[in-house]
Design a protein around this motif. Structure first.
Motif, short mmCIF file in Angstrom:
data_model
loop_
_atom_site.label_atom_id
_atom_site.label_comp_id
_atom_site.label_asym_id
_atom_site.label_seq_id
_atom_site.Cartn_x
_atom_site.Cartn_y
_atom_site.Cartn_z
N PRO A 45 133.70 -11.19 73.16
CA PRO A 45 134.70 -11.51 74.19
C PRO A 45 134.10 -12.31 75.32
N LEU A 46 134.95 -13.09 75.98
CA LEU A 46 134.50 -13.74 77.21
C LEU A 46 134.20 -12.68 78.26
N VAL A 47 134.99 -11.62 78.25
CA VAL A 47 134.80 -10.51 79.17
C VAL A 47 135.49 -9.29 78.57
N SER A 48 134.98 -8.11 78.87
CA SER A 48 135.62 -6.88 78.40
C SER A 48 135.35 -5.78 79.42
N CYS A 49 136.11 -4.68 79.31
CA CYS A 49 135.94 -3.60 80.25
C CYS A 49 136.51 -2.31 79.68
N GLN A 50 135.78 -1.21 79.85
CA GLN A 50 136.26 0.10 79.41
C GLN A 50 137.43 0.53 80.29
N PHE A 51 138.38 1.23 79.69
CA PHE A 51 139.50 1.78 80.45
C PHE A 51 138.97 2.81 81.45
N LEU A 52 139.58 2.85 82.62
CA LEU A 52 139.06 3.69 83.69
C LEU A 52 139.24 5.18 83.42
N TRP A 53 140.41 5.59 82.92
CA TRP A 53 140.59 7.01 82.62
C TRP A 53 139.69 7.43 81.45
N ASN A 54 139.53 6.52 80.50
CA ASN A 54 138.66 6.81 79.36
C ASN A 54 137.25 7.14 79.84
N ALA A 55 136.74 6.33 80.77
CA ALA A 55 135.40 6.57 81.31
C ALA A 55 135.38 7.85 82.15
N ALA A 56 136.43 8.08 82.93
CA ALA A 56 136.49 9.26 83.80
C ALA A 56 136.49 10.56 83.01
N TYR A 57 137.03 10.54 81.80
CA TYR A 57 137.09 11.73 80.97
C TYR A 57 135.80 11.96 80.17
N GLY A 58 134.77 11.14 80.42
CA GLY A 58 133.48 11.40 79.82
C GLY A 58 133.17 10.63 78.56
N TYR A 59 133.97 9.63 78.23
CA TYR A 59 133.68 8.79 77.07
C TYR A 59 132.61 7.80 77.48
N LEU A 60 131.39 8.03 77.02
CA LEU A 60 130.24 7.28 77.51
C LEU A 60 129.96 6.06 76.64
N LEU A 162 140.29 -7.72 85.24
CA LEU A 162 140.62 -8.82 86.14
C LEU A 162 139.48 -9.06 87.11
N ALA A 163 138.91 -7.98 87.62
CA ALA A 163 137.80 -8.11 88.56
C ALA A 163 136.60 -8.80 87.90
N ARG A 164 136.35 -8.48 86.63
CA ARG A 164 135.23 -9.12 85.93
C ARG A 164 135.50 -10.59 85.65
N ILE A 165 136.75 -10.95 85.42
CA ILE A 165 137.09 -12.37 85.27
C ILE A 165 136.77 -13.11 86.57
N ILE A 166 137.23 -12.56 87.67
CA ILE A 166 137.01 -13.21 88.97
C ILE A 166 135.52 -13.27 89.29
N ALA A 167 134.80 -12.18 89.04
CA ALA A 167 133.37 -12.16 89.32
C ALA A 167 132.61 -13.13 88.41
N THR A 168 133.05 -13.28 87.17
CA THR A 168 132.41 -14.22 86.25
C THR A 168 132.50 -15.65 86.78
N LYS A 175 131.70 -23.48 87.94
CA LYS A 175 132.86 -22.64 88.25
C LYS A 175 134.15 -23.21 87.66
N GLU A 176 134.28 -24.53 87.63
CA GLU A 176 135.46 -25.13 87.02
C GLU A 176 135.50 -24.87 85.51
N GLY A 177 134.35 -24.99 84.88
CA GLY A 177 134.27 -24.72 83.44
C GLY A 177 134.57 -23.27 83.13
N ALA A 178 134.06 -22.34 83.95
CA ALA A 178 134.32 -20.92 83.74
C ALA A 178 135.80 -20.62 83.92
N THR A 179 136.41 -21.23 84.92
CA THR A 179 137.84 -21.03 85.13
C THR A 179 138.63 -21.53 83.93
N ALA A 180 138.24 -22.68 83.40
CA ALA A 180 138.94 -23.26 82.24
C ALA A 180 138.87 -22.35 81.02
#
Length: 397
Positions: A45-60, A162-168, A175-180
């Protein structure tokens, strides 16, 4: 659908993305033959992220690639709520506990130094809270807590994607290429974007979207990403992720079971092992239900170009037990054929045409006209008895 333009991938991958249909959409087409069971393509993936509740419940899971950080036995003990459970054949567990490392500044954990470095170089330097006890008033901490209160399990998206997209984009040299790279994913009309936001957040989505946007802007605002932090731009980013995010699931336990299946052991040992596995899954179903995996979502350029069919010829898989996607043919595919996957799970795929179309319309905002749906056009627009019971329950609420 009529082909308006063809965009060929830069390498001879055996597939090409074409601009098709009216209004304009995308589709992925084979440029050579594929046999059933053959790998069509692989991608990260260009970017990915674990679900927040999934992580909070101890899925490591690794905070970069989603590889499990628990051993199979640790995973089984937690999910069955039986700390005394032991699993035979520990050599069948893939988890390398001695390779696990943490970010030196926050509690993010990784399966390897390479993943930690990759995350830092792509987005984590911007997102890292730089503290072992993050300030609860920090905008990014507040953002995550707000999302969890707005979007309960079962999860289908994550605000931190979304935060990881923006941070990327912020960390990219180009930056223009990353946005594209992110702008290549399909976009929606304003009305469709609002439908998607409503689906993700519920009736109060206007106020919730604005609250999330303000926290995101406070935490990550910068000139190069400001187009995504206006009310209109943020709504579009939510819709982009909501319609293009591919679910990712990893599990140390399922890998252990698969590796055990390949063991060369006696019939008596096999019978004993099968009984252990069967008993364990009975307990898993009782305690954890269907929530067995580390769950995440990611953005995959080729996968996102695959349209839906209720009679798919391909299926995304994750055989490496991380975010690495492998698209596999489930039927013979000829050169020139469109490569289609199912947006529905196996259970919903087996339901009536009326039910499938309803689910797809509600979740993906289109009316399916695949060959299976066209062949069933004459079927009555009624659901099964079970589905009608569900409809009645919803009406009573």
């Amino acid at each position: 659908m009529a082909t308006k333009e063809v965009t060929v991938e830069s390498e001879d991958t055996g597939v090409e993305v074409r601009i098709i249909g009216d209004p304009v959409g995308k589709g992925l087409f084979a440029t050579r033959d594929f046999k059933s069971g053959e790998v069509i393509f692989e991608e990260r993936p260009l970017v990915s992220c674990q679900f927040l509740w999934n992580a909070a419940y101890g899925y490591l899971a690794c905070d970069f690639c989603m590889r499990p950080l628990e051993t199979a036995e640790e995973n089984a003990c937690r999910l069955t709520q039986n700390p005394q459970l032991t699993l035979p054949y520990p050599e069948c567990c893939d988890t390398k506990k001695d390779a696990v490392v943490e970010c030196p500044y926050c509690d993010a954990s990784y399966c390897s130094r390479d993943c930690r470095e990759s995350a830092w170089n792509q987005y984590h330097e911007t997102l890292c809270l730089r503290s072992f006890m993050p300030d609860p008033s920090h905008p990014l901490v507040m953002l995550q807590e707000a999302w969890k209160q707005m979007h309960y399990p079962p999860e289908t998206a994550c605000i931190m994607l979304l935060a990881r997209i923006i941070a990327t984009v912020r960390q990219a040299a180009d930056k223009e290429g990353a946005t594209a790279l992110f702008m290549q994913f399909c976009h929606r009309t304003v009305n469709e974007e609002e439908e998607i936001a409503h689906k993700l957040l519920g009736a109060e989505f206007h106020d919730q979207l604005e609250a999330l946007r303000v926290m995101m802007e406070k935490g990550l605002g910068a000139p190069e990403v400001q187009h995504w932090l206006t009310p209109e731009g943020f709504r579009s980013l939510v819709a982009l992720v909501g319609t293009n995010g591919q679910g990712i699931g990893t599990s140390p336990l399922s890998r252990w079971v698969r590796n055990c299946d390949a063991l060369e052991i006696s019939a008596a040992e096999r019978e004993k092992l099968d009984q252990i596995v069967d008993d364990m899954y009975v307990q898993l179903e009782k305690e954890a239900g269907g929530f067995l995996n580390n769950e995440a979502s990611g953005l995959y350029p080729l996968q996102s170009s695959c349209n839906h069919s209720c009679d798919p010829n391909a299926m995304p898989t994750f055989p490496y037990n991380n975010f690495h996607l492998v698209m596999t043919a489930v039927k013979d595919i000829s050169a020139g054929d469109e490569i289609c996957v199912s947006y529905l799970d196996e259970c919903n795929l087996s339901r009536s045409r009326h039910s499938r179309i309803t689910i797809l319309r509600e979740n993906y905002l289109f009316t399916c006209r695949c060959t299976k749906c066209e062949e069933q056009t004459g079927d009555p627009d009624v659901t099964s008895e079970e589905e009608m019971d569900e409809d009645e329950e919803e009406e009573d609420e």
